[in-house]
Design an enzyme around this catalytic site. Structure first.
Site, mmCIF file in Angstrom:
data_model
loop_
_atom_site.group_PDB
_atom_site.id
_atom_site.type_symbol
_atom_site.label_atom_id
_atom_site.label_comp_id
_atom_site.label_asym_id
_atom_site.label_seq_id
_atom_site.Cartn_x
_atom_site.Cartn_y
_atom_site.Cartn_z
ATOM 1 N N SER A 285 40.769 38.190 30.402
ATOM 2 C CA SER A 285 41.032 39.078 31.538
ATOM 3 C C SER A 285 42.540 39.224 31.721
ATOM 4 O O SER A 285 43.300 38.310 31.418
ATOM 5 C CB SER A 285 40.434 38.489 32.820
ATOM 6 O OG SER A 285 41.115 37.305 33.185
ATOM 7 N N ASP A 286 42.954 40.369 32.230
ATOM 8 C CA ASP A 286 44.316 40.450 32.751
ATOM 9 C C ASP A 286 44.376 39.471 33.931
ATOM 10 O O ASP A 286 43.336 39.057 34.449
ATOM 11 C CB ASP A 286 44.661 41.883 33.176
ATOM 12 C CG ASP A 286 46.174 42.111 33.207
ATOM 13 O OD1 ASP A 286 46.934 41.119 33.297
ATOM 14 O OD2 ASP A 286 46.602 43.273 33.145
ATOM 15 N N TRP A 287 45.556 39.086 34.330
ATOM 16 C CA TRP A 287 45.706 37.992 35.308
ATOM 17 C C TRP A 287 45.116 38.368 36.662
ATOM 18 O O TRP A 287 45.688 39.171 37.393
ATOM 19 C CB TRP A 287 47.185 37.607 35.385
ATOM 20 C CG TRP A 287 47.569 36.538 34.385
ATOM 21 C CD1 TRP A 287 48.275 35.400 34.667
ATOM 22 C CD2 TRP A 287 47.256 36.464 32.977
ATOM 23 N NE1 TRP A 287 48.393 34.631 33.514
ATOM 24 C CE2 TRP A 287 47.786 35.252 32.480
ATOM 25 C CE3 TRP A 287 46.548 37.274 32.088
ATOM 26 C CZ2 TRP A 287 47.658 34.844 31.150
ATOM 27 C CZ3 TRP A 287 46.420 36.882 30.753
ATOM 28 C CH2 TRP A 287 46.963 35.682 30.303
ATOM 29 N N GLY A 289 42.284 39.936 36.795
ATOM 30 C CA GLY A 289 41.559 41.184 36.558
ATOM 31 C C GLY A 289 40.050 40.971 36.559
ATOM 32 O O GLY A 289 39.286 41.928 36.664
#
Ligand SMILES: *[C@@H]1O[C@H](CO)[C@@H](O)[C@H](O)[C@H]1NC(C)=O
Ligand SMILES: *[C@@H]1O[C@H](CO)[C@@H](O)[C@H](O)[C@H]1NC(C)=O
Ligand SMILES: *[C@@H]1O[C@H](CO)[C@@H](O)[C@H](O)[C@H]1NC(C)=O
Ligand SMILES: *[C@@H]1O[C@H](CO)[C@@H](O)[C@H](O)[C@H]1NC(C)=O
Ligand SMILES: *[C@@H]1O[C@H](CO)[C@@H](O)[C@H](O)[C@H]1NC(C)=O
Ligand SMILES: *[C@@H]1O[C@H](CO)[C@@H](O)[C@H](O)[C@H]1NC(C)=O
Ligand SMILES: *[C@@H]1O[C@H](CO)[C@@H](O)[C@H](O)[C@H]1NC(C)=O
Ligand SMILES: *[C@@H]1O[C@H](CO)[C@@H](O)[C@H](O)[C@H]1NC(C)=O
Ligand SMILES: *[C@@H]1O[C@H](CO)[C@@H](O)[C@H](O)[C@H]1NC(C)=O
Ligand SMILES: *[C@@H]1O[C@H](CO)[C@@H](O)[C@H](O)[C@H]1NC(C)=O
Ligand SMILES: *[C@@H]1O[C@H](CO)[C@@H](O)[C@H](O)[C@H]1NC(C)=O
Length: 867
Positions: A285-287, A289
């Site tokens: 995941s994006d941080w 996200g």
């Protein structure tokens, strides 16, 4: 039972799915694709990695597998992302580190040219070497995975804050640059992370928490609503190239797509990525996200970063203990956890990492001091030597940063041979961007200000400069050699004095800027995305003030993209205009080398510059009243030049444009349809999957997952364990979970027609046509030219094609009188379109045109072929 947020989100997903089944024609609903395709079922270059990964994961306990999938929390380790360790077998935490242009948060590293500058070189070898040089530096600091390259945003909206991190407004250019970057990085043994998947085209409303303060109605990030063709032909396209190159990891983005989070969108992750594009690595995941637990895992997410789930630094994860529980209660099938862990380890082995030989991080992202907390975010625990200040820069880094800085400069205007400068006697420099940032190169956190010369934009996609060479420094040094008097006024607003000085120098150079970055920082009122396309700090007034007094006014635009040039571009005294597109630490030398003709310019615009802002196909949505902003990508495949061509809009400067100090003649176009290759309209069926290999193992008893008494439990640190009372309440019952409509546990035996191998159906990569063309340098100085190949398609009923699409480029150098030849391979993929009805790439019947030239509008020779 208390309903958890993860469950709530899952229910929302179910509703969306139910709605989808009745309104397939509508924008804004994401179709369900289940189960998540298990990795390791395609033959080819991942088999060895999977054999090793399966053997590794087979010996792990439930908790150890969960540790691999979950970050330990923000600042809970040396890197921006740190997975849990497996101490029992001496397997370390994996270090995941920003950024796509250099190592963030440390020292004695390079700041490489940004993606946009790299794209502007149109030089494949430099794209590859940049990846390689970065791979060496990241490995030197002990980093397992670089959070790059960035191949989204594409830049559908020219104001998009992070456009400069990626490789320009054309999917083919992005694809080639991504392919070369991934090869270079991974050959050095570092995992490349292709990001941001997918449709993260603007900063405004990309995350809920970031924007709800300003927009109190907001309940979720924006939803990018895009049709099937644009999804594949524009946005997912470069990811296919990255995967073809072996990209071992993918980062899913913050935004929603069709009202389902990108990190829990089963259509995007299970469907397009893991089935159609045959992705064998892991999805992180994006941080922050990730927005749900079980639903994300079922939809194809493999790793959560930084570990904290819904809120920064609260130590509560959507995976970690929750994933342990979800496997123990049966909601997440054990095979899915095995697949997550196996995909992560396959990526690790794919690039050749090994716990015995791979270096551990010798820097800390959270301090530049030698000593500090090992687990900075918990504010407790052991202190140690956290920074060894290892100088990881190499001779290759220096060569690559300098050469890209030179080759990315785009000269768009040069009248009366104003450039190169030739023994100017009295030179005047104007604008703050000629000089140093007053607070030093790293004076603003994450480069969050536009002060002095512009080497890169702002945000997490940055790194600390080891040095920042300004144009002023390099020009001063040249002045000594050439006997030039250099005067300057770097105050952007001191127009009276500027005009006076401009009137008493022979040549004036004006430096102006436009900056942008990531949405968590506000720079002069620009929250990530640019508020407008004009020059910053009154740049237009500065140019006009100088040009009204000096008939040889040269403008250097240091920017993150195109800017509106109309206020002065036709001014008779503006004799030359040069674009510097965030080329990193050597910005000053890159600019000066072009100004002085040390090298001939050879950069090309990786986007179109319009005459009017309203000429662009799309813009950032800055203001919303609804809870979930809906952004319809209604321009579909017609982004950037495809839009200008379709509507016959004359741009100021077209995609692919850039001048040289010499001239070239194009000749010798030949187009050959290859014999003996399958060129049917429908590609051959892809190979079937091999049978799924389930690891032996069973779900253990909940009591085996309880926190051990003897571990230090650092505050807010994320562990895989569960509390005793939770363990006692867990019963294994998979039927209790409200699985989404269309959910199935049974792995399909074959991929969808578009899938079957890394990057898609292997037939898509067949070479069907070969094209050859030459350039002859008929000028008086050496130089390089980018030969560009555009394809125009035969007409197909009901299918709207671009007037032309970039499908090849080669940068050729030649000295005066010399001829260089380029060979282009046209793949089935390059000549196909995505057909929604058959869910396949079709090769239209009819006559294609191949045009060769030096920009998307300067097309000199053309040939045809037919199927
Ligand atoms: C979004 O919806 C459109 C229209 O139904 C569909 O064509 C497209 O595939 C969907 N995209 C995603 C990511 O679900
Ligand atoms: C999980 O990782 C943490 C460190 O991040 C470590 O303390 C713990 O022992 C690991 N647990 C297992 C079961 O390996
Ligand atoms: C599981 O996730 C939910 C949602 O973030 C959270 O409220 C809960 O505390 C988590 N449980 C554990 C054991 O971390
Ligand atoms: C199983 O545990 C997960 C994680 O805590 C939770 O999200 C899920 O709702 C649970 N399943 C059931 C049926 O309660
Ligand atoms: C960085 O430190 C690690 C661990 O101390 C070490 O293994 C590695 O060799 C170091 N790297 C360099 C380039 O010195
Ligand atoms: C420096 O940056 C600050 C903050 O972004 C801005 O207000 C100021 O105008 C800038 N100064 C110059 C000289 O560029
Ligand atoms: C455009 O934005 C920049 C940066 O905020 C600002 O300096 C400039 O004045 C703006 N220009 C216009 C025309 O609004
Ligand atoms: C161009 O520069 C000359 C000074 O060399 C000046 O006299 C003239 O007015 C300028 N032209 C314009 C249009 O500003
Ligand atoms: C919130 O939504 C209401 C109703 O749609 C609208 O009237 C109001 O202007 C919105 N408020 C904001 C701050 O956008
Ligand atoms: C997006 O498209 C849908 C379906 O065509 C339409 O109903 C909606 O109004 C559009 N939204 C915007 C903001 O244009
Ligand atoms: C070089 O070739 C170009 C393109 O054919 C032509 O326009 C130009 O006049 C030629 N220059 C010379 C010096 O022959």
């Amino acid at each position: 039972m208390k309903i958890r947020t993860s469950l709530l989100t899952a229910v929302v997903l179910v509703n969306a799915v139910l709605a989808a089944s009745s309104t397939d024609e509508d924008y804004g609903y994401s179709l369900p694709v289940y189960p998540s395709p298990m990795g390791g079922r395609i033959s080819g270059d991942w088999s060895d990695a999977y054999t090793k990964a399966r053997a590794f994961v087979s010996q792990l306990t439930l908790l150890e597998k969960v540790n691999l999938t979950t970050g330990t929390g923000w600042e809970m380790g040396r890197c921006v992302g740190n997975t849990g360790e497996i101490p029992r077998i001496g397997f370390p935490s994996l270090c995941l580190q920003d950024s796509p242009l250099g190592i963030r948060f440390t020292d004695l590293n390079s700041v490489f040219p940004a993606g946009l500058a790299t794209a502007a070189t149109f030089n494949k070898n430099l794209m590859y070497l940049r990846g390689k040089a970065m791979g060496m530096e990241f490995k030197g600091k002990g980093i397992n995975a670089i959070l790059g390259p960035c191949m989204g945003p594409i830049g559908r909206a020219p104001e998009g804050g992070r456009n400069w991190e990626a490789f320009g407004a054309d999917p083919y250019l992005q694809g080639v640059a991504s392919y070369e970057s991934v090869l270079g990085i991974q050959e050095e043994g570092v995992i490349a992370t292709a990001k941001h998947y997918l449709l993260n085209e603007q900063e405004h409303f990309r995350q809920y928490a970031e924007w709800v303060g300003l927009y109190t109605n907001l309940s979720a990030p924006y939803s990018a609503n895009v049709d099937e063709r644009a999804l594949r032909e524009i946005y997912a396209w470069p990811f296919a190239d990255a995967i073809r190159a072996g990209a071992a990891s993918i980062m899913c983005s913050y935004n929603q797509a069709n009202n389902s989070q990108a990190c829990q969108n089963s259509y995007l992750l299970n469907g397009i990525l893991k089935d159609e594009l045959g992705f064998q690595g892991f999805v992180m995941s994006d941080w922050l996200g990730q927005r749900s637990g079980v639903a994300s895992v079922l939809a194809g997410l493999d790793m959560t970063m930084p570990g904290d789930g819904l809120v920064w630094s609260d130590g509560v994860s959507l995976l970690g203990s929750n994933l342990t529980t979800a496997v123990l209660n049966g909601s997440v099938p054990l095979w899915r956890l095995d697949d997550m862990a196996t995909r992560i380890m396959a990526a690790y082995y794919k690039v050749g990492q090994n716990p015995l030989t791979y270096p551990e991080p010798n820097f800390s992202s959270w301090t530049l001091s030698d000593y500090g907390l090992e687990i900075a975010g918990s504010l407790e625990g052991p202190t140690g030597l956290v920074n060894k200040h290892v100088d990881v820069r190499t001779a290759l880094s220096r060569q690559v940063t300098r050469q890209i800085a030179q080759e990315s400069m785009v000269l768009v205007k040069n009248t009366n041979n104003a450039l190169p400068l030739n023994n100017v006697r009295r030179l005047g420099l104007f604008g703050s961007a000629a000089g140093p940032p007053p607070l030093g190169p790293n004076g603003c956190s994450d480069r969050g200000c536009d002060n002095g010369t512009l080497g890169i934009g702002w945000g997490s996609g940055t790194a600390n400069y080891p040095y920042l060479l300004t144009p002023l420094e390099v020009i001063n040094a040249m002045a000594i050699v050439q006997g030039t008097s250099v005067q300057y006024n770097l105050d952007d607003y001191d127009l009276d004095n500027v005009a006076t000085l401009a009137g008493v120098v022979d040549t004036a150079i004006v430096f102006i800027t436009a900056d942008s970055g990531e949405g968590y920082l506000d720079v002069e009122g620009n929250i990530g995305d640019r508020n407008n396309l004009s020059a910053w700090h009154g740049g237009d007034n500065l140019v006009t003030a100088v040009a009204s007094e000096n008939s040889n006014t040269i403008v250097v635009v240091e920017s993150v993209g195109g800017i509106d040039l109309e206020a002065w571009i036709e001014h008779v005294n503006v004799t030359a205009v040069l674009f510097s597109l965030v080329p990193g630490q050597d910005v000053g030398v890159g600019i000066a080398d072009i100004l002085y003709g040390t090298v001939s310019p050879s950069g090309k615009l990786p986007f179109t510059i319009a005459k009017k802002t309203s000429d662009y196909p799309a813009t950032v949505i800055y203001d919303v009243i609804e809870p979930v902003p809906q952004i319809n990508f209604s321009e579909s495949i017609f982004v950037d030049y495809r839009h200008f061509d379709k509507y016959d809009i004359e741009p100021r400067y077209e995609f692919g444009f850039g001048l040289s100090y010499t001239t070239f003649q194009i000749s010798g176009l030949s187009v050959t349809r290859l014999n003996g290759v399958v060129d049917s309209e429908v590609p051959p069926e892809p190979p079937s999957y091999s049978s799924p290999l389930y690891l032996n193992g069973s779900v253990p008893s909940p009591s085996s997952a309880i926190y051990p008494g003897d571990i230090p439990r650092y505050s807010h640190y994320i562990y895989p364990y569960i509390e005793k009372d939770i363990a006692e309440s867990i019963t294994y019952n998979p039927d209790d979970y409200p699985y989404p409509e269309g959910y199935s546990d049974i792995q399909p035996s074959k991929p969808s027609p578009a899938g079957g191998a890394s990057g898609g159906n292997p037939a898509l990569w067949d070479v069907l046509v070969q094209v050859k063309a030459s350039i002859t340098n008929n000028g008086t100085t050496g130089g390089s030219e980018v030969l560009q190949l555009y394809v125009s398609y035969p007409a197909v009923d009901g299918v709207d094609f671009p007037v032309r699409a970039l499908r090849g480029f080669e940068k050729l150098s030649a000295s005066p009188g010399e001829t260089s030849t380029a060979n282009f391979d046209l793949l089935r993929r390059d000549l196909s379109y995505y057909d929604v009805a058959s869910r396949n790439w079709l090769l239209p019947r009819g006559t294609y045109t191949v045009s060769i030239g030096t920009s998307s509008r300067n097309l000199v020779e053309a040939g045809t072929f037919s199927f």
